[in-house]
Design an enzyme around this catalytic site. Sequence first.
Site, PDB file in Angstrom:
ATOM      1  CG  ASP A 297       2.598  -6.817  -6.021  1.00 19.29           C
ATOM      2  OD1 ASP A 297       2.046  -6.400  -4.984  1.00 19.29           O
ATOM      3  OD2 ASP A 297       2.071  -7.621  -6.808  1.00 19.29           O
TER       4      ASP A 297
ATOM      5  CD  GLU B 255      -2.887  -1.098   0.010  1.00 16.51           C
ATOM      6  OE1 GLU B 255      -3.136  -0.020  -0.554  1.00 16.51           O
ATOM      7  OE2 GLU B 255      -3.349  -2.182  -0.399  1.00 16.51           O
TER       8      GLU B 255
HETATM    9 ZN   LIG Z   1      -2.500  -2.337  -4.680  1.00 19.41          ZN
END
Ligand SMILES: [Zn+2]
Length: 415
Positions: free
Chosen positions: A361, A280
Amino acid sequence: MTAHAFTTLFVFALTASVLLQMWLAQRHINHVRRHRSAVPDEFAAEITLLSHQRAADYTVAKTRFGMLATIWDAMLLAAFTLGGGIAWLSNLASDWFGPGILAGVTMIALLAVANTVLTLPFSWISTFRIEAAFGFNQTTPATFMADLVKTSLIAAAIGLPLIAVVLWLMDAMGDVWWLWVWATWVGFSLLLMWVFPTWIAPLFNKFEPLPDEGLRTRIEALLTRCGFRAGGIFMMDGSKRSSHGNAYFTGLGAKKRIVFFDTLLKQLNGDEIEAVLAHELGHFKRRHIVKRLAWTFLLMLGMLWLLGQLKTRPWFYEGLGVQTPTTAAALVLFFLVLPVFTFLFGPIGSMLSRKHEYEADAYAAEQASSRDLIHALVKLYRDNAATLTPDPLHSLFYDSHPPASLRIAALKRLG
Ligand SMILES: [Zn+2]
């Protein structure tokens, strides 16, 4: 353009978009069913055949119900426009109040009420039949109705004054009204984002500081490492409504909050929570949030300019079933009908979103661990009954997140 030609164009676009949605949904259902009998090799160690089949059945049930909802929405749109719904509400409102802003706001409010009532059975069935059948629903009819009342009151308190201001600007500001409306809307959106976490969200859920001392220390260390200032880390009682887990950021500037659903905290261990949070944070650090906001504002500017062009053409109203042009009718017709014409651009937004997910990611792999993020994702796919085998074309068209196998393969390459 004549009114008749515009009607034809609208009917064609609406039919084509419904057919395309049906075709993609049916492909998705067929693909998920074809892969129902075996867990994909790369997940065979962590996901049982039973969970895999539950995910397949859940996906099929949701997609099939979505097809019904698509048809119903298209029928409602046709009834509101060509069927004369908006024209009728418009006449009703001007009988009550005469022409002007009050009649315009009333017509839009009546339309919103009609739309809410007519789509209510779908959210009811989705919650109490489909979500419940797969064990996800935690909400009660009382909470469901209370949510509906609260949402409607808030929408009225915030939305009606905004609509009144917009209608006034559209009439009073000459040819460049759309610039004024845009500036007002941008200011208003930023204000709403600013007050949402402290004023609006607590009306629906309880927020408390993250209770787990050890986890809080870890998260604070991660935030310092990433150079991120937050206005607090909170736990939200998401379990009040659903057992789907989630985590999100909310608010603007120094008021930014990190919110974990209590359900997510139960599903994941400390390492996994840290990896999810790092993902996030990646969205912030790679400026995805700012970019998305800038894009939304820019698109809105283009749309309002276009409405500025259409507002003065009689064929725009007449072609959509409204014989007496009014400012309020222009506003609602435009925003109701626009998605029919922009549907084909949807995949561009999905593609950008998937690109952002890969970037976030990669950030999480740097700041936390790709292995922990993989574990977290697999658990979340399993517990949320998300399919591991989406139809590739359906996924390309709609999915904001990459399919599980591609996403995890990318993370493995980073690890
Ligand atoms: Zn995301």
